[in-house]
Design a protein around this motif. Structure first.
Motif, PDB file in Angstrom:
ATOM      1  N   ALA A 108     -25.397  98.503 -31.204  1.00 18.31           N
ATOM      2  CA  ALA A 108     -25.767  97.630 -30.081  1.00 18.31           C
ATOM      3  C   ALA A 108     -26.428  98.420 -28.957  1.00 18.31           C
ATOM      4  O   ALA A 108     -27.412  97.969 -28.358  1.00 18.31           O
ATOM      5  CB  ALA A 108     -24.534  96.897 -29.567  1.00 18.31           C
TER       6      ALA A 108
ATOM      7  N   CYS B 175     -25.204  88.400 -27.577  1.00 13.61           N
ATOM      8  CA  CYS B 175     -24.555  89.257 -28.573  1.00 13.61           C
ATOM      9  C   CYS B 175     -23.787  88.397 -29.566  1.00 13.61           C
ATOM     10  O   CYS B 175     -22.986  87.541 -29.169  1.00 13.61           O
ATOM     11  CB  CYS B 175     -23.616  90.257 -27.896  1.00 13.61           C
ATOM     12  SG  CYS B 175     -24.483  91.426 -26.834  1.00 13.61           S
TER      13      CYS B 175
ATOM     14  N   SER C  80     -20.491  94.106 -30.745  1.00 14.88           N
ATOM     15  CA  SER C  80     -21.832  94.409 -30.244  1.00 14.88           C
ATOM     16  C   SER C  80     -21.904  94.213 -28.736  1.00 14.88           C
ATOM     17  O   SER C  80     -22.639  94.932 -28.045  1.00 14.88           O
ATOM     18  CB  SER C  80     -22.882  93.550 -30.952  1.00 14.88           C
ATOM     19  OG  SER C  80     -22.689  92.180 -30.680  1.00 14.88           O
ATOM     20  N   SER C  81     -21.150  93.268 -28.217  1.00 15.68           N
ATOM     21  CA  SER C  81     -21.184  93.040 -26.769  1.00 15.68           C
ATOM     22  C   SER C  81     -20.642  94.245 -26.006  1.00 15.68           C
ATOM     23  O   SER C  81     -21.119  94.559 -24.906  1.00 15.68           O
ATOM     24  CB  SER C  81     -20.394  91.775 -26.399  1.00 15.68           C
ATOM     25  OG  SER C  81     -19.021  91.923 -26.692  1.00 15.68           O
TER      26      SER C  81
ATOM     27  N   ALA D 124     -21.704  86.806 -24.792  1.00 11.07           N
ATOM     28  CA  ALA D 124     -21.126  87.366 -26.012  1.00 11.07           C
ATOM     29  C   ALA D 124     -20.398  86.274 -26.791  1.00 11.07           C
ATOM     30  O   ALA D 124     -19.582  85.548 -26.222  1.00 11.07           O
ATOM     31  CB  ALA D 124     -20.150  88.486 -25.666  1.00 11.07           C
TER      32      ALA D 124
END
Length: 340
Positions: free
Chosen positions: A236, A255, A260-261, A279
């Motif tokens: 990410a 996201c 990934s956030s 997210a």
């Protein structure tokens, strides 16, 4: 010299050991262990004393195979217990299993369809009473024979492919669409998208929801703003840096999952960027992140709880058409709103 002292591995005592110690036949031990009431009281007491002294434990799995009775176990096939999302699902399943006095066997599948099917068939061979499955993908039609043979299955987070079966899923499409429409209404027309592999139905549905929001707003879609195969924080961070380096960088980020956030937020914070971020999935301590953002939250514990409740309805013999339970999402603020 005992087995341990001689260097050999100690073995679990058997019914034959109990029979020798109690001075009775193997058949008598079997009848006592299985609770047959016609065994002489004194003889039964002798068997139980011998079993206690030897540390004998009945092999319920073997007796289940012989009798075809319930094993009082269910299986849960899950992707990754180290991820809070999956651990919470497992916790919800375990709570329902305990309420039904049933043991839970958890197996790991990763994201490989072949490994998943092998693990499912292994659990079926162990005569579990039912299965809860977080599917990885692939085709699940081969499982119809196991369901027809009496092992009910409920799918969590993702619907099965090629199989009509019970499932509990999240409204990925509507959640992503509505969150994106919110970003668009705030003036964001270039939104960076970070998602895991599009082979995952959940990720496809989330991207489709984002597409639908752009279409509804009459905005063009720019594929250069989409990063796929973003599996965790490291990927990410790389994706965010790439998107920020564009001549026209995004003004907001979407996201596709909680991992990934975390990476995206870290990179934005390190660079003191103020781009908006949404997210999909909440995560622990999100409210303490040093900048505001939003999450699409839902009750992921309910994925496990409702799925297990459906499974026990099937195990108890209820007959009904396959059910799909869809959990809604909610856009919520997270992070410290006025962090300096």
């Amino acid at each position: 010299m005992d087995a341990t002292a001689s260097g050999a591995f100690p073995r679990r005592p058997t019914m034959a050991d109990v029979a020798r110690s109690a001075g009775v036949s193997l058949k008598t031990v079997s009848r006592v262990i299985n609770g047959v009431s016609t065994v002489d009281v004194a003889m039964a007491a002798r068997v139980r004393d011998a079993a206690g002294q030897l540390g004998f434990r009945a092999n319920f799995a073997a007796s289940t195979l012989r009798s075809g009775s319930s094993s009082a176990t269910i299986g849960l096939l899950i992707k990754d217990l180290s991820n809070e999302f999956y651990a919470t699902i497992a916790s919800g399943v375990a709570e329902v299993a305990r309420a039904h006095q049933t043991q839970l066997i958890t197996a790991h599948s990763g994201e490989n369809a072949e490994d998943e099917m092998e693990a499912i068939f292994d659990l079926c061979r162990r005569r579990v009473d039912g299965l809860l499955i977080v599917p990885t993908g692939g085709n699940h039609s081969a499982l119809r024979s196991e369901i027809d043979l009496g092992i009910p299955m409920v799918f969590l987070d993702r619907n099965p492919v090629g199989l009509d079966a019970d499932s509990v899923v999240i409204d990925n499409y509507a959640g992503a669409r509505d969150a994106t429409l919110t970003l668009i209404s705030e003036g964001h027309t270039r939104i960076g998208v970070l998602v895991d592999t599009l082979n995952m139905p959940t990720m496809r549905q989330r991207v489709e929801g984002i597409h639908a929001a752009f279409a509804a707003a009459g905005l063009p879609w720019d594929d250069t703003l989409v990063s796929t195969n973003v599996r965790g924080p490291a990927e990410a961070s790389i994706a965010v840096e790439r998107l920020l380096s564009l001549s026209r960088p995004p003004t907001a980020f979407f996201c596709g999952n909680n991992r990934s956030s975390i990476g995206a937020l870290r990179t934005l914070w390190e660079q003191r960027r103020t781009e908006a971020l949404v997210a999909f999935d909440d995560f622990q301590l999100a409210e303490l992140m040093p900048r505001p953002f939003r999450v699409l939250r839902y009750d992921n514990r309910a994925l496990g709880t409702l799925g297990a409740q459906l499974l026990f309805r099937r195990i108890s013999g209820e007959i009904f058409d396959p059910v799909t339970v869809v959990l809604s999402t909610e856009l919520c603020p997270r992070g410290i709103q006025n962090f300096q």
